[in-house]
Design a protein around this motif. Sequence first.
Motif, mmCIF file in Angstrom:
data_model
loop_
_atom_site.group_PDB
_atom_site.id
_atom_site.type_symbol
_atom_site.label_atom_id
_atom_site.label_comp_id
_atom_site.label_asym_id
_atom_site.label_seq_id
_atom_site.Cartn_x
_atom_site.Cartn_y
_atom_site.Cartn_z
ATOM 1 N N GLY A 73 -115.127 69.702 23.461
ATOM 2 C CA GLY A 73 -115.831 70.699 24.714
ATOM 3 C C GLY A 73 -116.421 72.014 24.529
ATOM 4 O O GLY A 73 -117.988 72.156 25.691
ATOM 5 N N MET A 74 -116.882 72.766 23.795
ATOM 6 C CA MET A 74 -117.732 73.432 23.121
ATOM 7 C C MET A 74 -119.120 72.587 23.091
ATOM 8 O O MET A 74 -119.302 71.745 22.261
ATOM 9 C CB MET A 74 -117.392 74.517 22.143
ATOM 10 C CG MET A 74 -118.085 75.355 21.653
ATOM 11 S SD MET A 74 -117.405 76.659 20.758
ATOM 12 C CE MET A 74 -115.298 76.931 21.281
ATOM 13 N N LEU A 75 -120.145 73.296 23.023
ATOM 14 C CA LEU A 75 -121.645 72.325 22.745
ATOM 15 C C LEU A 75 -121.605 72.863 21.088
ATOM 16 O O LEU A 75 -120.959 73.236 20.457
ATOM 17 C CB LEU A 75 -122.637 73.945 23.174
ATOM 18 C CG LEU A 75 -123.878 73.491 22.921
ATOM 19 C CD1 LEU A 75 -124.201 72.229 23.910
ATOM 20 C CD2 LEU A 75 -124.872 74.408 22.806
ATOM 21 N N THR A 85 -121.331 80.713 21.062
ATOM 22 C CA THR A 85 -121.303 79.668 22.045
ATOM 23 C C THR A 85 -121.252 79.358 23.030
ATOM 24 O O THR A 85 -121.018 79.996 24.644
ATOM 25 C CB THR A 85 -119.314 79.197 22.186
ATOM 26 O OG1 THR A 85 -118.869 80.177 22.335
ATOM 27 C CG2 THR A 85 -118.897 79.744 20.285
ATOM 28 N N LEU A 86 -120.922 77.728 23.694
ATOM 29 C CA LEU A 86 -121.287 77.630 25.274
ATOM 30 C C LEU A 86 -120.644 76.850 25.421
ATOM 31 O O LEU A 86 -120.134 75.795 24.684
ATOM 32 C CB LEU A 86 -122.628 76.891 25.510
ATOM 33 C CG LEU A 86 -122.996 76.553 26.778
ATOM 34 C CD1 LEU A 86 -123.616 78.233 28.061
ATOM 35 C CD2 LEU A 86 -124.172 75.933 26.764
ATOM 36 N N ALA A 97 -127.201 74.973 28.723
ATOM 37 C CA ALA A 97 -128.539 76.190 27.352
ATOM 38 C C ALA A 97 -130.148 75.907 27.844
ATOM 39 O O ALA A 97 -130.136 74.777 27.831
ATOM 40 C CB ALA A 97 -127.588 75.097 26.026
ATOM 41 N N ARG A 98 -130.223 77.218 27.537
ATOM 42 C CA ARG A 98 -132.353 77.367 27.474
ATOM 43 C C ARG A 98 -132.482 77.234 26.404
ATOM 44 O O ARG A 98 -132.628 78.473 25.888
ATOM 45 C CB ARG A 98 -132.351 78.271 29.317
ATOM 46 C CG ARG A 98 -131.465 78.100 30.573
ATOM 47 C CD ARG A 98 -132.127 78.295 31.365
ATOM 48 N NE ARG A 98 -131.296 77.793 32.269
ATOM 49 C CZ ARG A 98 -132.091 77.325 33.325
ATOM 50 N NH1 ARG A 98 -133.392 76.437 32.989
ATOM 51 N NH2 ARG A 98 -131.434 77.174 34.380
ATOM 52 N N ALA A 99 -133.983 76.692 26.173
ATOM 53 C CA ALA A 99 -134.279 76.973 24.795
ATOM 54 C C ALA A 99 -135.436 77.575 25.005
ATOM 55 O O ALA A 99 -136.579 76.894 25.791
ATOM 56 C CB ALA A 99 -134.620 75.812 24.125
ATOM 57 N N GLN A 154 -130.227 79.814 24.102
ATOM 58 C CA GLN A 154 -129.758 81.074 25.294
ATOM 59 C C GLN A 154 -128.945 80.559 26.679
ATOM 60 O O GLN A 154 -128.981 79.093 26.787
ATOM 61 C CB GLN A 154 -130.440 82.388 25.983
ATOM 62 C CG GLN A 154 -131.504 82.863 25.348
ATOM 63 C CD GLN A 154 -132.559 83.776 25.656
ATOM 64 O OE1 GLN A 154 -132.928 83.098 27.148
ATOM 65 N NE2 GLN A 154 -132.565 85.042 25.298
ATOM 66 N N ASN A 155 -127.704 81.144 26.946
ATOM 67 C CA ASN A 155 -126.801 80.340 27.840
ATOM 68 C C ASN A 155 -127.389 80.886 29.290
ATOM 69 O O ASN A 155 -128.431 82.474 29.484
ATOM 70 C CB ASN A 155 -125.275 81.159 28.144
ATOM 71 C CG ASN A 155 -124.725 82.694 28.244
ATOM 72 O OD1 ASN A 155 -126.044 83.302 28.649
ATOM 73 N ND2 ASN A 155 -124.161 82.934 28.261
#
Length: 145
Positions: free
Chosen positions: A54-56, A96-97, A102-104, A123-124
Amino acid sequence: MDLTLLNFNTPLDLINKAMQKSLIGNLGIEVTEIGDGLVEGYFTLSEKNSRPDGMLHGGANLAMAETLAGLGSMLIIDLNEFDALGSQVSGNHTGTLKTGKARATAKIIHRGNKTHLWNVDIQNEEGRLISTVRVTNMIVKKNDK
């Protein structure tokens, strides 16, 4: 969508719609802003862009970075004559997310005739850096590919 018509006035919804039936759409990447030397976007964490726990997935971050940097290069070249091809992607994952988005932000740092170099920070939602990525795009004449 005819990519040779792509420019800074192309509506974001048209750009996002054109990408839906590709890796970009499968990962859930949405472009939110385009400008000269700047592209921003995001995706929401889902089973399509995460590891089995489940982690990015770090590879999803790299795909988002290459997508935004590639679009940025495409916007600043004449797509009737040239194409932008990703030639190198290098990332460092710093966090981690586990939930959310997740914003780029992709910013060009070298705009040459044959190469473009982009820095993409991901970034988160709270603004904590989770990845920083360098993307090099080759700018090639369409008949030289």
